[in-house]
Design an enzyme around this catalytic site. Structure first.
Site, PDB file in Angstrom:
ATOM      1  N   ARG A  99       0.826  -1.225   0.000  1.00 41.10           N
ATOM      2  CA  ARG A  99       0.000   0.000   0.000  1.00 41.10           C
ATOM      3  C   ARG A  99       0.852   1.264   0.000  1.00 41.10           C
ATOM      4  O   ARG A  99       0.478   2.268   0.605  1.00 41.10           O
ATOM      5  CB  ARG A  99      -0.949   0.029   1.203  1.00 41.10           C
ATOM      6  CG  ARG A  99      -2.031  -1.033   1.161  1.00 41.10           C
ATOM      7  CD  ARG A  99      -3.244  -0.573   0.384  1.00 41.10           C
ATOM      8  NE  ARG A  99      -4.170  -1.684   0.238  1.00 41.10           N
ATOM      9  CZ  ARG A  99      -5.250  -1.858   0.982  1.00 41.10           C
ATOM     10  NH1 ARG A  99      -5.544  -0.984   1.903  1.00 41.10           N
ATOM     11  NH2 ARG A  99      -6.037  -2.892   0.783  1.00 41.10           N
TER      12      ARG A  99
ATOM     13  N   TYR B  94     -15.039 -11.830  -0.265  1.00 40.49           N
ATOM     14  CA  TYR B  94     -15.743 -10.552  -0.510  1.00 40.49           C
ATOM     15  C   TYR B  94     -16.967 -10.763  -1.396  1.00 40.49           C
ATOM     16  O   TYR B  94     -18.012 -10.147  -1.197  1.00 40.49           O
ATOM     17  CB  TYR B  94     -14.794  -9.537  -1.157  1.00 40.49           C
ATOM     18  CG  TYR B  94     -13.727  -9.043  -0.197  1.00 40.49           C
ATOM     19  CD1 TYR B  94     -13.973  -7.970   0.654  1.00 40.49           C
ATOM     20  CD2 TYR B  94     -12.481  -9.653  -0.126  1.00 40.49           C
ATOM     21  CE1 TYR B  94     -13.010  -7.523   1.544  1.00 40.49           C
ATOM     22  CE2 TYR B  94     -11.506  -9.211   0.755  1.00 40.49           C
ATOM     23  CZ  TYR B  94     -11.777  -8.150   1.593  1.00 40.49           C
ATOM     24  OH  TYR B  94     -10.822  -7.715   2.481  1.00 40.49           O
TER      25      TYR B  94
ATOM     26  N   ASP C 200      -6.967  -2.629  -7.424  1.00 40.99           N
ATOM     27  CA  ASP C 200      -7.487  -3.302  -6.230  1.00 40.99           C
ATOM     28  C   ASP C 200      -7.878  -4.730  -6.563  1.00 40.99           C
ATOM     29  O   ASP C 200      -8.241  -5.018  -7.708  1.00 40.99           O
ATOM     30  CB  ASP C 200      -8.705  -2.553  -5.667  1.00 40.99           C
ATOM     31  CG  ASP C 200      -8.998  -3.011  -4.251  1.00 40.99           C
ATOM     32  OD1 ASP C 200      -8.316  -2.545  -3.333  1.00 40.99           O
ATOM     33  OD2 ASP C 200      -9.890  -3.872  -4.067  1.00 40.99           O
TER      34      ASP C 200
ATOM     35  N   ARG D 191      -6.279  11.503  -5.741  1.00 36.64           N
ATOM     36  CA  ARG D 191      -7.562  10.814  -5.573  1.00 36.64           C
ATOM     37  C   ARG D 191      -8.717  11.811  -5.658  1.00 36.64           C
ATOM     38  O   ARG D 191      -9.743  11.523  -6.273  1.00 36.64           O
ATOM     39  CB  ARG D 191      -7.602  10.065  -4.249  1.00 36.64           C
ATOM     40  CG  ARG D 191      -8.730   9.037  -4.224  1.00 36.64           C
ATOM     41  CD  ARG D 191      -8.790   8.307  -2.926  1.00 36.64           C
ATOM     42  NE  ARG D 191      -9.683   8.985  -2.009  1.00 36.64           N
ATOM     43  CZ  ARG D 191     -10.327   8.402  -1.009  1.00 36.64           C
ATOM     44  NH1 ARG D 191     -10.158   7.131  -0.793  1.00 36.64           N
ATOM     45  NH2 ARG D 191     -11.125   9.082  -0.241  1.00 36.64           N
TER      46      ARG D 191
ATOM     47  N   ARG E  14      -3.344   6.623   1.327  1.00 34.01           N
ATOM     48  CA  ARG E  14      -3.844   7.844   1.966  1.00 34.01           C
ATOM     49  C   ARG E  14      -2.896   8.504   2.951  1.00 34.01           C
ATOM     50  O   ARG E  14      -3.114   9.645   3.335  1.00 34.01           O
ATOM     51  CB  ARG E  14      -5.181   7.538   2.671  1.00 34.01           C
ATOM     52  CG  ARG E  14      -6.348   7.541   1.715  1.00 34.01           C
ATOM     53  CD  ARG E  14      -7.623   7.164   2.411  1.00 34.01           C
ATOM     54  NE  ARG E  14      -7.538   5.784   2.869  1.00 34.01           N
ATOM     55  CZ  ARG E  14      -8.448   5.199   3.651  1.00 34.01           C
ATOM     56  NH1 ARG E  14      -9.481   5.883   4.086  1.00 34.01           N
ATOM     57  NH2 ARG E  14      -8.296   3.939   4.006  1.00 34.01           N
TER      58      ARG E  14
HETATM   59  O1  1CP Z   1      -0.128  -1.894  -2.380  1.00 33.79           O
HETATM   60  C1  1CP Z   1      -0.382  -0.958  -3.169  1.00 33.79           C
HETATM   61  O2  1CP Z   1      -0.004   0.207  -2.986  1.00 33.79           O
HETATM   62  C2  1CP Z   1      -1.099  -1.285  -4.458  1.00 33.79           C
HETATM   63  C3  1CP Z   1      -2.500  -1.091  -4.498  1.00 33.79           C
HETATM   64  C4  1CP Z   1      -3.441  -1.980  -3.686  1.00 33.79           C
HETATM   65  C5  1CP Z   1      -3.370  -3.362  -3.401  1.00 33.79           C
HETATM   66  C6  1CP Z   1      -2.239  -4.315  -3.696  1.00 33.79           C
HETATM   67  C7  1CP Z   1      -4.656  -1.513  -3.161  1.00 33.79           C
HETATM   68  C8  1CP Z   1      -5.107  -0.121  -3.216  1.00 33.79           C
HETATM   69  N1  1CP Z   1      -5.346  -2.581  -2.651  1.00 33.79           N
HETATM   70  C9  1CP Z   1      -4.580  -3.714  -2.759  1.00 33.79           C
HETATM   71  C10 1CP Z   1      -4.910  -5.069  -2.360  1.00 33.79           C
HETATM   72  C11 1CP Z   1      -6.129  -5.327  -1.567  1.00 33.79           C
HETATM   73  N2  1CP Z   1      -7.355  -4.723  -1.630  1.00 33.79           N
HETATM   74  C12 1CP Z   1      -6.216  -6.373  -0.627  1.00 33.79           C
HETATM   75  C13 1CP Z   1      -5.111  -7.362  -0.352  1.00 33.79           C
HETATM   76  C14 1CP Z   1      -4.067  -6.818   0.524  1.00 33.79           C
HETATM   77  C15 1CP Z   1      -4.476  -6.462   1.919  1.00 33.79           C
HETATM   78  O3  1CP Z   1      -4.855  -7.375   2.687  1.00 33.79           O
HETATM   79  O4  1CP Z   1      -4.400  -5.268   2.251  1.00 33.79           O
HETATM   80  C16 1CP Z   1      -7.506  -6.353  -0.072  1.00 33.79           C
HETATM   81  C17 1CP Z   1      -8.067  -7.284   0.985  1.00 33.79           C
HETATM   82  C18 1CP Z   1      -8.228  -5.311  -0.721  1.00 33.79           C
HETATM   83  C19 1CP Z   1      -9.643  -4.945  -0.506  1.00 33.79           C
HETATM   84  C20 1CP Z   1      -9.737  -3.547  -0.093  1.00 33.79           C
HETATM   85  N3  1CP Z   1      -9.610  -2.485  -0.931  1.00 33.79           N
HETATM   86  C21 1CP Z   1      -9.862  -3.050   1.221  1.00 33.79           C
HETATM   87  C22 1CP Z   1      -9.946  -3.895   2.496  1.00 33.79           C
HETATM   88  C23 1CP Z   1     -11.361  -4.112   2.868  1.00 33.79           C
HETATM   89  C24 1CP Z   1     -11.516  -4.835   4.200  1.00 33.79           C
HETATM   90  O5  1CP Z   1     -11.743  -6.037   4.210  1.00 33.79           O
HETATM   91  O6  1CP Z   1     -11.402  -4.148   5.204  1.00 33.79           O
HETATM   92  C25 1CP Z   1      -9.862  -1.657   1.137  1.00 33.79           C
HETATM   93  C26 1CP Z   1     -10.032  -0.670   2.249  1.00 33.79           C
HETATM   94  C27 1CP Z   1      -9.671  -1.319  -0.224  1.00 33.79           C
HETATM   95  C28 1CP Z   1      -9.522   0.033  -0.819  1.00 33.79           C
HETATM   96  C29 1CP Z   1      -8.153   0.374  -1.210  1.00 33.79           C
HETATM   97  N4  1CP Z   1      -7.368  -0.367  -2.089  1.00 33.79           N
HETATM   98  C30 1CP Z   1      -6.183   0.278  -2.296  1.00 33.79           C
HETATM   99  C31 1CP Z   1      -6.192   1.486  -1.521  1.00 33.79           C
HETATM  100  C32 1CP Z   1      -5.083   2.509  -1.480  1.00 33.79           C
HETATM  101  C33 1CP Z   1      -7.418   1.527  -0.850  1.00 33.79           C
HETATM  102  C34 1CP Z   1      -7.927   2.642   0.030  1.00 33.79           C
HETATM  103  C35 1CP Z   1      -8.806   3.468  -0.836  1.00 33.79           C
HETATM  104  C36 1CP Z   1      -8.771   4.901  -0.565  1.00 33.79           C
HETATM  105  O7  1CP Z   1      -9.540   5.297   0.307  1.00 33.79           O
HETATM  106  O8  1CP Z   1      -8.052   5.660  -1.239  1.00 33.79           O
END
Ligand code: 1CP
Length: 342
Positions: free
Chosen positions: A23, A150, A73, A36, A27
């Site tokens: 990540r 999910y 994502d 964003r 943010r």
């Molecule tokens: O790592 C990076 O910088 C690359 C981008 C990336 C990756 C690899 C994002 C951006 N998401 C992911 C993977 C991802 N997404 C996973 C697997 C890794 C992990 O466990 O963190 C999962 C479970 C998700 C699903 C997801 N997307 C969640 C989690 C939901 C939960 O169960 O609580 C969330 C909050 C997101 C949104 C998201 N994805 C990425 C970002 C930067 C964000 C936040 C969005 C924002 O508000 O800007």
């Protein structure tokens, strides 16, 4: 081969481990929040190739990480298969659910996913042109089990209860969903590789809630199928597997799946991982992401401890899970300086 990440993935023990951070575009960075806002919302950012490439590059410019990870994502694949997907501010993702054979039958054929995912491949193409020559580009997808949790619950869950219930009550539908996701993931990652991804990572964030035979069937086996299919189509492509919180399941995971590297969460110690996991090849991860919030001497000490414990084999420095929005960008710099000062 000069890129340090690729050298570590090939099994080389380097004097200083290369670094990137889960990540890393996110943010906690003011420049991410600005882009964003320009995109409108998170999903619009994911599908805007120019802006998604821009946020991927931001942490590379700021910190000089050794790898960039495509900004996208894991939930874009279910959306490409026809699930509705939206994000509720402050709460996280919401999806239409699949709980029976009808829901499964409504999914789109796998050869139609590119209609939605083409902008992601375009982001990869832009990045492979624009990244510094020493920076490795990592593509990724969610593992079938994690993505299924999910799709079945319609949101993130603490214990993956709905997915476990479907797995036990309706194994035909559950197995068919895992098979569909496995096949779709192979196509999705294959296209990322064709577009320029030099490494791919499979995120199985909820692997730890699968135990015993279920872990083998739904975490290990799909990771093996995906890895083998990608390596058959793209000889030599390195694969990182992240069966998060697998515990003892980390032992032998790389060998059994063919993955070149196993990513470690922070529930195992680096010393344990050196003795039990790194014996099979490269490992990545392990620093608790909370150190990016709290900083101080603990951050320095823990970073040094992990580097030392994993110094006798191939190692990529990373966190045990994604950096959180409340992290201090200065702590990231401190971590990097500590790793590179040796
Ligand atoms: O790592 C990076 O910088 C690359 C981008 C990336 C990756 C690899 C994002 C951006 N998401 C992911 C993977 C991802 N997404 C996973 C697997 C890794 C992990 O466990 O963190 C999962 C479970 C998700 C699903 C997801 N997307 C969640 C989690 C939901 C939960 O169960 O609580 C969330 C909050 C997101 C949104 C998201 N994805 C990425 C970002 C930067 C964000 C936040 C969005 C924002 O508000 O800007």
């Amino acid at each position: 081969m000069t890129k340090t990440i690729l050298r570590a993935l090939a099994g080389e023990t380097l004097p200083t481990p290369p670094i990137w951070m889960m990540r890393q575009a996110g943010r906690y960075l003011p420049e991410y929040r600005a882009t964003r806002a320009q995109a409108g919302d998170f999903l619009s950012l994911c599908y805007n190739s120019e802006l998604a490439a821009e946020v991927t590059l931001q942490p590379i410019r700021r910190y000089g990480f050794d790898a960039a990870i495509l900004f996208a994502d894991i939930l874009l694949l279910p959306q490409a298969l026809g699930a509705d997907l939206w994000f509720v501010t402050g709460e996280g993702p919401r999806l239409s659910t699949i709980t029976d054979a009808d829901g499964l039958a409504r999914l789109k054929p796998i050869d139609e996913i590119d209609a939605v995912l083409n902008p992601i491949y375009e982001t990869v193409r832009i990045l492979s042109r624009e990244l510094p020559k020493e920076t490795t580009l990592i593509g990724f997808a969610g593992a079938p089990w994690t993505v299924a949790t999910y799709m079945i619950a319609g949101k993130g869950t603490k214990d993956q209860g709905p997915a476990h219930a479907l797995r036990e009550e309706n194994p035909e539908v559950f197995d068919a969903l895992i098979t569909t996701l496995t096949k779709a993931t192979i196509e999705y990652l294959s296209k990322q590789i064709e577009a320029g991804a030099e490494v791919v990572k499979i995120f199985d964030s909820w692997a730890g809630s699968l135990k015993g035979e279920a872990f083998v069937k739904y975490a290990l086996e799909p990771a093996r199928e995906i890895t083998q299919a990608l390596k058959a189509r793209h000889p030599g492509i390195p694969v990182i597997a992240f069966p998060r919180e697998a515990g003892d399941g980390y032992i032998g995971f790389a060998k059994a799946t063919g993955a070149d590297c196993v990513a470690l969460d922070n529930s195992v110690s680096a010393e344990w991982a050196a003795a039990n996991v790194q014996v099979d090849g490269c490992v990545q991860g392990n620093l608790a992401s909370s150190h990016m919030v709290t900083g101080g001497q603990d951050l320095v000490d823990e970073t040094r401890r992990i580097c030392k414990a994993l110094s006798n084999g191939p190692h990529i420095f990373n966190l045990g899970h994604g950096i959180t929005p409340d992290a201090d960008p200065d702590n990231v710099q401190r971590m990097i300086d500590t790793v590179r000062e040796g």
